[in-house]
Scaffold this motif. Sequence first.
Motif, short mmCIF file in Angstrom:
data_model
loop_
_atom_site.label_atom_id
_atom_site.label_comp_id
_atom_site.label_asym_id
_atom_site.label_seq_id
_atom_site.Cartn_x
_atom_site.Cartn_y
_atom_site.Cartn_z
N VAL A 120 -47.72 9.44 60.11
CA VAL A 120 -48.53 8.22 60.21
C VAL A 120 -49.60 8.46 61.26
O VAL A 120 -49.29 8.85 62.40
CB VAL A 120 -47.66 7.00 60.60
N ASP A 121 -50.85 8.25 60.89
CA ASP A 121 -51.95 8.38 61.85
C ASP A 121 -52.23 7.07 62.56
O ASP A 121 -52.50 7.05 63.76
CB ASP A 121 -53.23 8.86 61.13
N VAL A 122 -52.20 5.97 61.79
CA VAL A 122 -52.50 4.66 62.36
C VAL A 122 -51.46 3.66 61.87
O VAL A 122 -51.23 3.53 60.66
CB VAL A 122 -53.90 4.16 61.94
N LEU A 123 -50.82 2.96 62.80
CA LEU A 123 -49.88 1.89 62.47
C LEU A 123 -50.48 0.57 62.93
O LEU A 123 -50.74 0.37 64.11
CB LEU A 123 -48.54 2.12 63.17
N ILE A 124 -50.72 -0.34 61.97
CA ILE A 124 -51.27 -1.65 62.28
C ILE A 124 -50.17 -2.69 62.09
O ILE A 124 -49.78 -2.99 60.96
CB ILE A 124 -52.48 -1.98 61.38
N CYS A 125 -49.65 -3.22 63.19
CA CYS A 125 -48.59 -4.23 63.15
C CYS A 125 -49.24 -5.60 63.07
O CYS A 125 -49.73 -6.14 64.08
CB CYS A 125 -47.70 -4.12 64.38
N ASN A 126 -49.25 -6.18 61.88
CA ASN A 126 -50.00 -7.39 61.63
C ASN A 126 -49.11 -8.59 61.35
O ASN A 126 -49.59 -9.71 61.28
CB ASN A 126 -50.95 -7.14 60.43
N SER A 127 -47.80 -8.39 61.20
CA SER A 127 -46.91 -9.47 60.81
C SER A 127 -46.78 -10.53 61.90
O SER A 127 -46.83 -10.22 63.09
CB SER A 127 -45.53 -8.91 60.47
N SER A 128 -46.58 -11.77 61.47
CA SER A 128 -46.44 -12.85 62.46
C SER A 128 -45.75 -14.04 61.82
O SER A 128 -45.96 -14.35 60.65
CB SER A 128 -47.80 -13.26 63.01
N MET A 129 -44.92 -14.71 62.60
CA MET A 129 -44.26 -15.93 62.16
C MET A 129 -44.54 -17.02 63.18
O MET A 129 -44.33 -16.83 64.38
CB MET A 129 -42.74 -15.70 62.05
N LYS A 130 -45.05 -18.15 62.71
CA LYS A 130 -45.45 -19.23 63.60
C LYS A 130 -44.46 -20.38 63.53
O LYS A 130 -43.78 -20.57 62.53
CB LYS A 130 -46.85 -19.73 63.25
N LEU A 131 -44.43 -21.16 64.59
CA LEU A 131 -43.60 -22.36 64.64
C LEU A 131 -44.20 -23.33 65.64
O LEU A 131 -44.55 -22.94 66.76
CB LEU A 131 -42.16 -22.01 65.05
N LYS A 132 -44.30 -24.58 65.23
CA LYS A 132 -44.78 -25.63 66.12
C LYS A 132 -43.70 -26.71 66.20
O LYS A 132 -43.38 -27.35 65.20
CB LYS A 132 -46.07 -26.24 65.59
N ALA A 133 -43.13 -26.87 67.37
CA ALA A 133 -42.07 -27.86 67.54
C ALA A 133 -41.75 -28.01 69.01
O ALA A 133 -41.96 -27.09 69.81
CB ALA A 133 -40.81 -27.44 66.77
N PRO A 134 -41.24 -29.18 69.41
CA PRO A 134 -40.78 -29.34 70.80
C PRO A 134 -39.62 -28.40 71.08
O PRO A 134 -38.83 -28.07 70.18
CB PRO A 134 -40.33 -30.81 70.84
#
Length: 312
Positions: A120-134
């Motif tokens: 692997v020459d370039v690894l782009i970690c793009n994953s994301s999980m969002k959450l909005k809560a108290p």
Amino acid sequence: MALPFVVMLPLLIVVAAGVYYIYNEAMRFMSKSLVRNKVVVITDAVSGVGTECARLFHKGGARLILCGTNWDQLESLHDSLTVDADPRETFAPKLVILDFSDMDSMEDVVAEVLECYGCVDVLICNSSMKLKAPVQSVSLEMDRNIMDVNYFGPSALAKGVLPTMISRRSGHILLVNSIQGRLAVPFRSSYAASKHAAQAFFDCLRAEVEEYRIVVSTISHTFINACDPPAVKEPSPKPNALAAFIASQLTHGVRPSVLADEIMHTVNRKRKEVLLAHPIPRVALYLRSFCPPFLFAVLAAGVEDSVLSEQM
């Protein structure tokens, strides 16, 4: 006879703008050639940012390994990239199912990724999980899920490809993070915590692998806005003025195409840290360092009026 200053100044501005435009166009052209034949892994490739990245790197002649949780969506992206592509100039992407919420599968995923091209020459970690809560309404299970996707997953994948990069003394690992990895805002406790953890991990990793000529980059951005800017609404009665102003500066976010361009430039220029944000979030970062009580007061006011929390 010398030209007066009032005439020279506009000319200098025009010349400077022209040079800047030519420089940007030259860098854009070079960016495509610099990634040719490079093995590039993109996680969450079917997201808005991931798809834009895939298009840019594919046109540049990179050997793509596209990762995602849905095989049908990956195949659709593969077809859209290859349908009109010149096989003499581009490579057909390879597809790998990757679900960071299933950490038990990471060893097999790493093996499958490395089997594609052997490195692997370039690894782009793009994953994301969002959450909005108290805070009080977020379960421990949800906290763990967000940490898996936003922190443990990218760090495990980076660790998996790192030995081959070290042996080759070459490689680039890029984390697409969030400004909330450096600045926490209300109702994002789990999300901000995971992004802070990821920021710290990749900062440590950068120092540890520099001797092997491996580059580690982080891009901190405001929220991704794949839609047109929302229509202006009538203000609610008696909102906090400062919180409302900050919210108004954050409604446009960062478009996926803009972020993908920055990812391409970061890879080619080997930049270590990039901040994509409007002036107000940048000022907030400085306030967090130099005048935290003022920032805390503004954030608390935003929570009370439910304005700032709705826009970030």
